[in-house]
Design a protein around this motif. Structure first.
Motif, PDB file in Angstrom:
ATOM      1  N   THR A 497       0.806  -1.222   0.000  1.00  0.00           N
ATOM      2  CA  THR A 497       0.000   0.000   0.000  1.00  0.00           C
ATOM      3  C   THR A 497       0.842   1.278   0.000  1.00  0.00           C
ATOM      4  O   THR A 497       0.443   2.289  -0.586  1.00  0.00           O
ATOM      5  N   LYS A 498       2.032   1.242   0.620  1.00  0.00           N
ATOM      6  CA  LYS A 498       2.811   2.471   0.789  1.00  0.00           C
ATOM      7  C   LYS A 498       4.180   2.425   0.117  1.00  0.00           C
ATOM      8  O   LYS A 498       4.830   3.475  -0.022  1.00  0.00           O
ATOM      9  N   GLY A 499       4.658   1.277  -0.260  1.00  0.00           N
ATOM     10  CA  GLY A 499       5.971   1.185  -0.890  1.00  0.00           C
ATOM     11  C   GLY A 499       7.109   1.193   0.116  1.00  0.00           C
ATOM     12  O   GLY A 499       6.949   0.765   1.265  1.00  0.00           O
ATOM     13  N   ASN A 500       8.295   1.644  -0.322  1.00  0.00           N
ATOM     14  CA  ASN A 500       9.502   1.797   0.512  1.00  0.00           C
ATOM     15  C   ASN A 500      10.143   0.469   0.907  1.00  0.00           C
ATOM     16  O   ASN A 500      10.846   0.396   1.916  1.00  0.00           O
ATOM     17  N   ILE A 501       9.939  -0.580   0.140  1.00  0.00           N
ATOM     18  CA  ILE A 501      10.517  -1.868   0.518  1.00  0.00           C
ATOM     19  C   ILE A 501      12.038  -1.855   0.441  1.00  0.00           C
ATOM     20  O   ILE A 501      12.711  -2.462   1.284  1.00  0.00           O
ATOM     21  N   ASP A 502      12.614  -1.162  -0.543  1.00  0.00           N
ATOM     22  CA  ASP A 502      14.074  -1.127  -0.653  1.00  0.00           C
ATOM     23  C   ASP A 502      14.696  -0.500   0.586  1.00  0.00           C
ATOM     24  O   ASP A 502      15.704  -1.007   1.116  1.00  0.00           O
ATOM     25  N   GLN A 503      14.134   0.592   1.050  1.00  0.00           N
ATOM     26  CA  GLN A 503      14.693   1.305   2.197  1.00  0.00           C
ATOM     27  C   GLN A 503      14.553   0.503   3.489  1.00  0.00           C
ATOM     28  O   GLN A 503      15.370   0.640   4.407  1.00  0.00           O
ATOM     29  N   GLN A 504      13.549  -0.336   3.592  1.00  0.00           N
ATOM     30  CA  GLN A 504      13.258  -1.032   4.853  1.00  0.00           C
ATOM     31  C   GLN A 504      13.649  -2.520   4.840  1.00  0.00           C
ATOM     32  O   GLN A 504      13.519  -3.188   5.860  1.00  0.00           O
ATOM     33  N   TRP A 505      14.149  -3.001   3.723  1.00  0.00           N
ATOM     34  CA  TRP A 505      14.369  -4.441   3.558  1.00  0.00           C
ATOM     35  C   TRP A 505      15.380  -5.004   4.567  1.00  0.00           C
ATOM     36  O   TRP A 505      15.127  -6.021   5.228  1.00  0.00           O
ATOM     37  N   ASP A 506      16.539  -4.384   4.692  1.00  0.00           N
ATOM     38  CA  ASP A 506      17.582  -4.919   5.577  1.00  0.00           C
ATOM     39  C   ASP A 506      17.108  -4.980   7.027  1.00  0.00           C
ATOM     40  O   ASP A 506      17.377  -5.957   7.744  1.00  0.00           O
ATOM     41  N   ALA A 507      16.433  -3.926   7.468  1.00  0.00           N
ATOM     42  CA  ALA A 507      15.919  -3.901   8.845  1.00  0.00           C
ATOM     43  C   ALA A 507      14.861  -4.985   9.038  1.00  0.00           C
ATOM     44  O   ALA A 507      14.777  -5.612  10.102  1.00  0.00           O
ATOM     45  N   TYR A 508      14.071  -5.226   8.018  1.00  0.00           N
ATOM     46  CA  TYR A 508      13.027  -6.266   8.049  1.00  0.00           C
ATOM     47  C   TYR A 508      13.649  -7.651   8.213  1.00  0.00           C
ATOM     48  O   TYR A 508      13.225  -8.437   9.081  1.00  0.00           O
ATOM     49  N   VAL A 509      14.677  -7.937   7.425  1.00  0.00           N
ATOM     50  CA  VAL A 509      15.339  -9.244   7.514  1.00  0.00           C
ATOM     51  C   VAL A 509      15.988  -9.419   8.878  1.00  0.00           C
ATOM     52  O   VAL A 509      15.903 -10.496   9.495  1.00  0.00           O
ATOM     53  N   LYS A 510      16.635  -8.378   9.378  1.00  0.00           N
ATOM     54  CA  LYS A 510      17.262  -8.447  10.702  1.00  0.00           C
ATOM     55  C   LYS A 510      16.220  -8.703  11.785  1.00  0.00           C
ATOM     56  O   LYS A 510      16.433  -9.508  12.705  1.00  0.00           O
ATOM     57  N   LYS A 511      15.085  -8.032  11.683  1.00  0.00           N
ATOM     58  CA  LYS A 511      14.010  -8.212  12.662  1.00  0.00           C
ATOM     59  C   LYS A 511      13.523  -9.654  12.668  1.00  0.00           C
ATOM     60  O   LYS A 511      13.300 -10.249  13.733  1.00  0.00           O
ATOM     61  N   LEU A 512      13.375 -10.257  11.492  1.00  0.00           N
ATOM     62  CA  LEU A 512      12.939 -11.645  11.411  1.00  0.00           C
ATOM     63  C   LEU A 512      13.943 -12.578  12.083  1.00  0.00           C
ATOM     64  O   LEU A 512      13.559 -13.519  12.787  1.00  0.00           O
ATOM     65  N   LYS A 513      15.213 -12.317  11.882  1.00  0.00           N
ATOM     66  CA  LYS A 513      16.242 -13.154  12.518  1.00  0.00           C
ATOM     67  C   LYS A 513      16.206 -12.987  14.029  1.00  0.00           C
ATOM     68  O   LYS A 513      16.342 -13.962  14.782  1.00  0.00           O
ATOM     69  N   ASP A 514      15.987 -11.754  14.474  1.00  0.00           N
ATOM     70  CA  ASP A 514      15.884 -11.522  15.910  1.00  0.00           C
ATOM     71  C   ASP A 514      14.666 -12.237  16.511  1.00  0.00           C
ATOM     72  O   ASP A 514      14.674 -12.605  17.694  1.00  0.00           O
ATOM     73  N   MET A 515      13.647 -12.450  15.715  1.00  0.00           N
ATOM     74  CA  MET A 515      12.420 -13.097  16.180  1.00  0.00           C
ATOM     75  C   MET A 515      12.527 -14.631  16.155  1.00  0.00           C
ATOM     76  O   MET A 515      11.610 -15.313  16.607  1.00  0.00           O
ATOM     77  N   GLY A 516      13.647 -15.153  15.626  1.00  0.00           N
ATOM     78  CA  GLY A 516      13.848 -16.597  15.629  1.00  0.00           C
ATOM     79  C   GLY A 516      13.705 -17.265  14.275  1.00  0.00           C
ATOM     80  O   GLY A 516      13.412 -18.465  14.201  1.00  0.00           O
ATOM     81  N   LEU A 517      13.902 -16.521  13.197  1.00  0.00           N
ATOM     82  CA  LEU A 517      13.747 -17.082  11.863  1.00  0.00           C
ATOM     83  C   LEU A 517      14.686 -18.267  11.623  1.00  0.00           C
ATOM     84  O   LEU A 517      14.285 -19.266  11.007  1.00  0.00           O
ATOM     85  N   ASP A 518      15.924 -18.182  12.104  1.00  0.00           N
ATOM     86  CA  ASP A 518      16.879 -19.283  11.889  1.00  0.00           C
ATOM     87  C   ASP A 518      16.378 -20.571  12.544  1.00  0.00           C
ATOM     88  O   ASP A 518      16.521 -21.664  11.979  1.00  0.00           O
ATOM     89  N   LYS A 519      15.796 -20.445  13.723  1.00  0.00           N
ATOM     90  CA  LYS A 519      15.262 -21.620  14.411  1.00  0.00           C
ATOM     91  C   LYS A 519      14.072 -22.194  13.638  1.00  0.00           C
ATOM     92  O   LYS A 519      13.939 -23.418  13.495  1.00  0.00           O
ATOM     93  N   LEU A 520      13.217 -21.308  13.136  1.00  0.00           N
ATOM     94  CA  LEU A 520      12.046 -21.754  12.366  1.00  0.00           C
ATOM     95  C   LEU A 520      12.486 -22.523  11.119  1.00  0.00           C
ATOM     96  O   LEU A 520      11.964 -23.608  10.836  1.00  0.00           O
ATOM     97  N   THR A 521      13.423 -21.966  10.377  1.00  0.00           N
ATOM     98  CA  THR A 521      13.864 -22.628   9.147  1.00  0.00           C
ATOM     99  C   THR A 521      14.589 -23.937   9.449  1.00  0.00           C
ATOM    100  O   THR A 521      14.500 -24.885   8.661  1.00  0.00           O
ATOM    101  N   LYS A 522      15.282 -24.005  10.591  1.00  0.00           N
ATOM    102  CA  LYS A 522      15.945 -25.259  10.954  1.00  0.00           C
ATOM    103  C   LYS A 522      14.916 -26.347  11.248  1.00  0.00           C
ATOM    104  O   LYS A 522      15.084 -27.505  10.842  1.00  0.00           O
ATOM    105  N   ILE A 523      13.848 -25.987  11.941  1.00  0.00           N
ATOM    106  CA  ILE A 523      12.790 -26.955  12.240  1.00  0.00           C
ATOM    107  C   ILE A 523      12.168 -27.470  10.940  1.00  0.00           C
ATOM    108  O   ILE A 523      11.985 -28.674  10.748  1.00  0.00           O
TER     109      ILE A 523
END
Length: 535
Positions: A497-523
């Motif tokens: 709806t608002k765009g800006n994915i390029d500017q926010q992408w790195d922070a988004y990926v980091k946030k997912l990792k902080d939330m446990g993304l590596d553990k989820l993908t390992k499972i």
């Protein structure tokens, strides 16, 4: 608080396990001993028992469907042929969750449970003492099912639990399409505007923009909705970018066999940019992130006239009601790489499932139950438990082929099938050889979908399979997928709806990792690797 809740759950599980071993025959029940003590039992041929035995069979149904399927002539004839009398217990899925919890807590289970909505992976894993491992029973008393497992390795993989045993039986449905939702477009609008069926993203954009601005429904109002759909359409619109998600895992199997959590992939990023372009142009329905099926269907079936230009659907007639003849399914849209991608399964969409039948530890004669269930795994039995009985719903020709009769006037084919059979639920297996004997109309029902599926069949991607998780993995996944999934959905809506994915992408990926993304993908990866190793 979290520790107390976990402690309470553990106590409930322990209590359930104790109760499960106390009721009827325990999970250690020896089928050989049972058959020795049952002089009436025949290990081969029919009847299964010389003297009638009654088994209690539980199944679930959608809404208020009731038990009309029990009048299926094949099921009734089976009682006569086997001497196994069935006391059916049919529960509505509307309130089954609560009733199921009470049943498992009390340990008062039927002899057999049927249907993958009755007991799922977690129910079985957390109450394992209440369900018999059927491996030995299959080898001794179930030649039809044993043959099915041998002929279809994917079925064996699907029904094998993390400890390597089988606690439930699976199914393979007949006449299933290979592709799932397909792009559907208003052909009447295309013809009126003198435009060709779009084949790539640029052509699709131009067509949809014309739908928005050139009044293709001819009512003089700007009420056309170029794109709408249920919430899943957001992911369907990413198909041209190679993203498909048949089993809602957020995992993608790459061509080299590697696994990727696609909400962090470049394909996903580029796809979201495309969706933002559509949204900014007013092409995507503004309510696409919030509407439910009722709202969606209301737009598709507006009594004043057709309003929808493009969506993804099972078949065009699935949602468009009296406007259905304006729509047609089309081939998958080509993506930026010039390729086409479609969600699906080479074995048939949702054709292979586990937990279609369980023999519980309450069953005093598991060998009888096993032989009774094995009767479902022939071609003729399977089609009669998917559509309805031969002579009622199915016509068997002199040439050995099977065709479906027309439903009663005023009744849809699908409703008739559910009324006459177990339909999607319960044990079934149709071999490739038997499948060739089934002749379906290409103009309606299951046959129409199989025909339309041919548009997408060559472009089906390899799906992340319906893998099995351990109890511990399932517990962790529940938390991880809830939190991470919600964050992914929120950011997707914001970026569309608002765009800006390029500017926010790195922070988004980091946030997912902080939330446990590596553990989820390992499972997910560990479960996938176990699945792949099953032979």
């Amino acid at each position: 608080m979290k520790k107390n809740v976990k402690k309470a759950i553990n106590l409930m599980l322990i209590a359930g396990m104790i109760t499960g071993t106390a009721v009827g025959c325990s999970s250690k029940h020896n089928s050989s001993e049972s058959s020795k003590n049952n002089a009436s039992f025949n290990s081969k041929g029919l009847p299964i028992v010389k003297k009638p035995i009654k088994l209690k069979v539980l199944t679930t149904r959608w809404g208020s469907m009731g038990d009309s399927f029990t009048k299926n002539k094949w099921l009734q004839d089976l009682e006569t042929k086997t001497n196994v009398k069935i006391k059916w217990e049919v529960k509505s899925l509307n309130d089954w969750g609560e009733k199921k919890s009470i049943m498992l807590a009390g340990g008062d289970l039927p002899d057999i449970a049927i249907g993958n909505q009755t007991f799922g992976d977690t129910d079985i894993l957390q109450n394992q003492s209440m369900f018999i491992a059927v491996d030995d029973l299959v080898n001794k008393y179930m030649p039809n099912y044993a043959k099915a497992l041998e002929e279809m390795p994917e079925l064996k993989k699907a029904v094998t639990f993390p400890d390597g045993k089988m606690y439930s039986l699976g199914k393979n449905l007949p006449s299933r399409p290979k592709s799932e939702a397909q792009p559907v477009i208003n052909k009447k609008w295309l013809d009126k505007l003198g435009m060709k069926t779009p084949t790539n993203l640029d052509e699709l954009y131009n067509v949809l923009l014309a739908f928005k601005t050139k009044d293709p429904n001819g009512n003089g109002k700007a009420d056309e909705i170029p794109i709408t759909g249920a919430k899943d359409i957001q992911l369907n619109l990413l198909n041209p970018f190679g993203i498909t998600d048949l089993n809602s895992s957020n995992m993608m199997v790459k061509d080299d066999g590697s696994l990727v959590y696609y909400p962090t992939s470049n394909e996903y990023k580029e796809g979201i940019k495309w969706l933002h372009k559509l949204y900014a142009a007013g092409i995507i329905d503004k309510e696409i992130f919030t509407q439910d099926d009722t709202m969606y269907n209301g737009k598709c079936q507006d009594p004043k006239g057709a309003r929808v230009g493009f969506t993804y659907q099972w078949t065009p007639d699935a949602v468009f009601g009296k406007w259905s003849d304006q729509y047609e399914a089309i081939a998958p849209i080509k993506g930026p790489d010039g390729k086409q991608y479609a969600p699906g399964d080479p074995n048939g969409v949702y054709s292979i499932q586990r937990n279609e039948a369980e023999i519980t530890s309450s069953c005093k004669h598991p060998e009888v139950a096993a032989r009774w269930l094995d009767q479902f795994y022939t071609g003729e039995a399977s089609i009669q438990n998917f559509w309805g009985a031969i002579g009622t719903v199915i016509n068997k020709g002199n040439d050995g082929t099977y065709t479906l009769n027309d439903p009663p006037k005023g009744t849809s084919a699908d409703a008739w099938y559910w009324d006459q059979s177990l339909r999607d639920f319960g044990p079934k297996y149709v071999s490739k050889d038997f499948q060739s004997k089934i002749k379906l109309s290409s103009k309606s029902g299951d046959g129409l979908k199989v025909e339309l599926s041919k548009l997408s069949d060559p472009y089906i991607t390899k799906p992340f399979p319906n893998v099995m998780y351990t109890s511990e993995e399932s517990e962790d996944l529940t938390t991880l997928t809830t939190d991470i999934g919600k964050y992914v959905q929120i950011t997707r809506a914001q970026w569309v709806t608002k765009g800006n994915i390029d500017q926010q992408w790195d922070a988004y990926v980091k946030k997912l990792k902080d939330m446990g993304l590596d553990k989820l993908t390992k499972i997910r990866t560990d479960a996938y690797n176990r699945y792949q190793k099953v032979k």
